[in-house]
Design a protein around this motif. Sequence first.
Motif, PDB file in Angstrom:
ATOM      1  N   MET A   5       7.747  -3.654  12.360  1.00  0.00           N
ATOM      2  CA  MET A   5       7.014  -2.464  12.737  1.00  0.00           C
ATOM      3  C   MET A   5       5.590  -2.885  13.086  1.00  0.00           C
ATOM      4  O   MET A   5       4.940  -3.573  12.305  1.00  0.00           O
ATOM      5  CB  MET A   5       7.024  -1.487  11.565  1.00  0.00           C
ATOM      6  CG  MET A   5       6.340  -0.186  11.817  1.00  0.00           C
ATOM      7  SD  MET A   5       7.003   0.839  13.111  1.00  0.00           S
ATOM      8  CE  MET A   5       8.654   1.132  12.570  1.00  0.00           C
ATOM      9  N   GLN A   6       5.101  -2.453  14.221  1.00  0.00           N
ATOM     10  CA  GLN A   6       3.783  -2.853  14.703  1.00  0.00           C
ATOM     11  C   GLN A   6       2.678  -2.063  13.998  1.00  0.00           C
ATOM     12  O   GLN A   6       2.754  -0.843  13.881  1.00  0.00           O
ATOM     13  CB  GLN A   6       3.697  -2.634  16.216  1.00  0.00           C
ATOM     14  CG  GLN A   6       2.492  -3.277  16.844  1.00  0.00           C
ATOM     15  CD  GLN A   6       2.513  -3.118  18.353  1.00  0.00           C
ATOM     16  OE1 GLN A   6       2.647  -2.013  18.848  1.00  0.00           O
ATOM     17  NE2 GLN A   6       2.395  -4.231  19.058  1.00  0.00           N
ATOM     18  N   ARG A  15       5.171  -4.922   5.466  1.00  0.00           N
ATOM     19  CA  ARG A  15       6.115  -4.829   4.352  1.00  0.00           C
ATOM     20  C   ARG A  15       6.142  -3.391   3.867  1.00  0.00           C
ATOM     21  O   ARG A  15       5.149  -2.670   3.958  1.00  0.00           O
ATOM     22  CB  ARG A  15       5.758  -5.783   3.235  1.00  0.00           C
ATOM     23  CG  ARG A  15       4.472  -5.475   2.514  1.00  0.00           C
ATOM     24  CD  ARG A  15       4.190  -6.519   1.412  1.00  0.00           C
ATOM     25  NE  ARG A  15       3.032  -6.123   0.641  1.00  0.00           N
ATOM     26  CZ  ARG A  15       3.062  -5.320  -0.413  1.00  0.00           C
ATOM     27  NH1 ARG A  15       4.207  -4.835  -0.835  1.00  0.00           N
ATOM     28  NH2 ARG A  15       1.958  -5.007  -1.057  1.00  0.00           N
ATOM     29  N   VAL A  16       7.288  -2.967   3.356  1.00  0.00           N
ATOM     30  CA  VAL A  16       7.449  -1.612   2.846  1.00  0.00           C
ATOM     31  C   VAL A  16       6.905  -1.567   1.425  1.00  0.00           C
ATOM     32  O   VAL A  16       7.326  -2.328   0.556  1.00  0.00           O
ATOM     33  CB  VAL A  16       8.936  -1.181   2.881  1.00  0.00           C
ATOM     34  CG1 VAL A  16       9.108   0.192   2.250  1.00  0.00           C
ATOM     35  CG2 VAL A  16       9.452  -1.184   4.312  1.00  0.00           C
ATOM     36  N   VAL A  17       5.937  -0.657   1.195  1.00  0.00           N
ATOM     37  CA  VAL A  17       5.318  -0.492  -0.115  1.00  0.00           C
ATOM     38  C   VAL A  17       6.058   0.581  -0.913  1.00  0.00           C
ATOM     39  O   VAL A  17       6.258   0.447  -2.109  1.00  0.00           O
ATOM     40  CB  VAL A  17       3.825  -0.098   0.044  1.00  0.00           C
ATOM     41  CG1 VAL A  17       3.176   0.155  -1.299  1.00  0.00           C
ATOM     42  CG2 VAL A  17       3.074  -1.162   0.809  1.00  0.00           C
ATOM     43  N   ARG A  75       3.991   1.603   4.598  1.00  0.00           N
ATOM     44  CA  ARG A  75       3.987   0.182   4.956  1.00  0.00           C
ATOM     45  C   ARG A  75       2.591  -0.399   4.854  1.00  0.00           C
ATOM     46  O   ARG A  75       1.607   0.323   4.958  1.00  0.00           O
ATOM     47  CB  ARG A  75       4.497   0.001   6.383  1.00  0.00           C
ATOM     48  CG  ARG A  75       5.939   0.420   6.576  1.00  0.00           C
ATOM     49  CD  ARG A  75       6.361   0.277   8.044  1.00  0.00           C
ATOM     50  NE  ARG A  75       7.757   0.577   8.208  1.00  0.00           N
ATOM     51  CZ  ARG A  75       8.742  -0.321   8.093  1.00  0.00           C
ATOM     52  NH1 ARG A  75       8.457  -1.573   7.820  1.00  0.00           N
ATOM     53  NH2 ARG A  75       9.994   0.044   8.258  1.00  0.00           N
ATOM     54  N   GLU A  76       2.547  -1.712   4.693  1.00  0.00           N
ATOM     55  CA  GLU A  76       1.274  -2.422   4.674  1.00  0.00           C
ATOM     56  C   GLU A  76       1.373  -3.600   5.634  1.00  0.00           C
ATOM     57  O   GLU A  76       2.328  -4.389   5.585  1.00  0.00           O
ATOM     58  CB  GLU A  76       0.953  -2.926   3.264  1.00  0.00           C
ATOM     59  CG  GLU A  76      -0.391  -3.604   3.173  1.00  0.00           C
ATOM     60  CD  GLU A  76      -0.752  -3.981   1.752  1.00  0.00           C
ATOM     61  OE1 GLU A  76      -1.680  -4.791   1.594  1.00  0.00           O
ATOM     62  OE2 GLU A  76      -0.123  -3.481   0.804  1.00  0.00           O
ATOM     63  N   CYS A  77       0.380  -3.706   6.525  1.00  0.00           N
ATOM     64  CA  CYS A  77       0.343  -4.793   7.503  1.00  0.00           C
ATOM     65  C   CYS A  77       0.096  -6.108   6.774  1.00  0.00           C
ATOM     66  O   CYS A  77      -0.794  -6.203   5.917  1.00  0.00           O
ATOM     67  CB  CYS A  77      -0.761  -4.532   8.533  1.00  0.00           C
ATOM     68  SG  CYS A  77      -0.952  -5.881   9.727  1.00  0.00           S
ATOM     69  N   GLU A  78       0.864  -7.132   7.120  1.00  0.00           N
ATOM     70  CA  GLU A  78       0.714  -8.444   6.492  1.00  0.00           C
ATOM     71  C   GLU A  78      -0.541  -9.168   6.971  1.00  0.00           C
ATOM     72  O   GLU A  78      -1.055 -10.033   6.287  1.00  0.00           O
ATOM     73  CB  GLU A  78       1.954  -9.298   6.764  1.00  0.00           C
ATOM     74  CG  GLU A  78       3.191  -8.752   6.076  1.00  0.00           C
ATOM     75  CD  GLU A  78       4.468  -9.478   6.464  1.00  0.00           C
ATOM     76  OE1 GLU A  78       4.477 -10.225   7.463  1.00  0.00           O
ATOM     77  OE2 GLU A  78       5.476  -9.279   5.764  1.00  0.00           O
ATOM     78  N   ALA A  79      -1.058  -8.783   8.132  1.00  0.00           N
ATOM     79  CA  ALA A  79      -2.231  -9.459   8.683  1.00  0.00           C
ATOM     80  C   ALA A  79      -3.545  -8.828   8.211  1.00  0.00           C
ATOM     81  O   ALA A  79      -4.436  -9.539   7.741  1.00  0.00           O
ATOM     82  CB  ALA A  79      -2.180  -9.442  10.211  1.00  0.00           C
ATOM     83  N   CYS A  80      -3.676  -7.492   8.320  1.00  0.00           N
ATOM     84  CA  CYS A  80      -4.965  -6.843   8.019  1.00  0.00           C
ATOM     85  C   CYS A  80      -4.927  -5.952   6.782  1.00  0.00           C
ATOM     86  O   CYS A  80      -5.921  -5.329   6.432  1.00  0.00           O
ATOM     87  CB  CYS A  80      -5.461  -6.048   9.228  1.00  0.00           C
ATOM     88  SG  CYS A  80      -4.491  -4.557   9.587  1.00  0.00           S
ATOM     89  N   THR A 140       5.616   5.485   8.214  1.00  0.00           N
ATOM     90  CA  THR A 140       6.604   5.620   9.284  1.00  0.00           C
ATOM     91  C   THR A 140       7.732   6.518   8.775  1.00  0.00           C
ATOM     92  O   THR A 140       7.915   6.673   7.569  1.00  0.00           O
ATOM     93  CB  THR A 140       7.196   4.259   9.706  1.00  0.00           C
ATOM     94  OG1 THR A 140       7.841   3.653   8.584  1.00  0.00           O
ATOM     95  CG2 THR A 140       6.122   3.345  10.268  1.00  0.00           C
ATOM     96  N   PHE A 141       8.435   7.107   9.715  1.00  0.00           N
ATOM     97  CA  PHE A 141       9.599   7.936   9.382  1.00  0.00           C
ATOM     98  C   PHE A 141      10.804   7.398  10.123  1.00  0.00           C
ATOM     99  O   PHE A 141      10.722   7.074  11.305  1.00  0.00           O
ATOM    100  CB  PHE A 141       9.364   9.401   9.787  1.00  0.00           C
ATOM    101  CG  PHE A 141       8.384  10.100   8.910  1.00  0.00           C
ATOM    102  CD1 PHE A 141       8.802  10.779   7.777  1.00  0.00           C
ATOM    103  CD2 PHE A 141       7.026  10.071   9.200  1.00  0.00           C
ATOM    104  CE1 PHE A 141       7.893  11.426   6.957  1.00  0.00           C
ATOM    105  CE2 PHE A 141       6.116  10.713   8.390  1.00  0.00           C
ATOM    106  CZ  PHE A 141       6.545  11.394   7.269  1.00  0.00           C
ATOM    107  N   GLU A 142      11.907   7.318   9.418  1.00  0.00           N
ATOM    108  CA  GLU A 142      13.166   6.866  10.006  1.00  0.00           C
ATOM    109  C   GLU A 142      14.121   8.048  10.006  1.00  0.00           C
ATOM    110  O   GLU A 142      14.359   8.662   8.974  1.00  0.00           O
ATOM    111  CB  GLU A 142      13.720   5.727   9.138  1.00  0.00           C
ATOM    112  CG  GLU A 142      14.959   5.093   9.654  1.00  0.00           C
ATOM    113  CD  GLU A 142      15.389   3.945   8.747  1.00  0.00           C
ATOM    114  OE1 GLU A 142      16.585   3.939   8.376  1.00  0.00           O
ATOM    115  OE2 GLU A 142      14.554   3.100   8.398  1.00  0.00           O
TER     116      GLU A 142
END
Length: 158
Positions: free
Chosen positions: A1-2, A12-14, A29-34, A40-42
């Motif tokens: 997920m962008q 990663r899903v928190v 979610r939490e961005c692995e880079a920043c 998000t919704f699925e």
Amino acid sequence: MQCPRCQNNGSRVVDSRPADEGRAIRRRRECEACSFRFTTFERTEQAPLLVVKKNGTREEFNREKILRGLIRSCEKRPVAMEQVEKIVDEVENKVRGLGENEVSTTLIGEYIMERLAQVDEVAYIRFASVYREFKDMSVFLKELQEMQEKEKISKRKV
């Protein structure tokens, strides 16, 4: 997920929980880079539903259009975003529950106004003024009088 902030593709899903009465999954979610957190919704992919507009044209049902209209109507009103999203969910479920491939904007608008009137009267009037295209003050006053009548009737039942 962008990531919406840095556009990195790793996250990663928190937290994960059901949403929309079990028809969707809400993921935090939490961005692995920043380390930016986002939601998000699925949802399961639905069969296409066409909306027949007042001028006869057809377009695909878009819940985001309803959401934007409701947000605009509820601006500066004590209406929580969760309430607005719940209205959109209920309207979409009701429309899809009809089992039709096409539904008119008139019917969708009536469903929205029915729910919005229960949440906030000012937001209802704002939405109705755009939806019903109030041409002058007399149409506006007529709508207010109808609301007052409905309120009187509901108070008598209590």
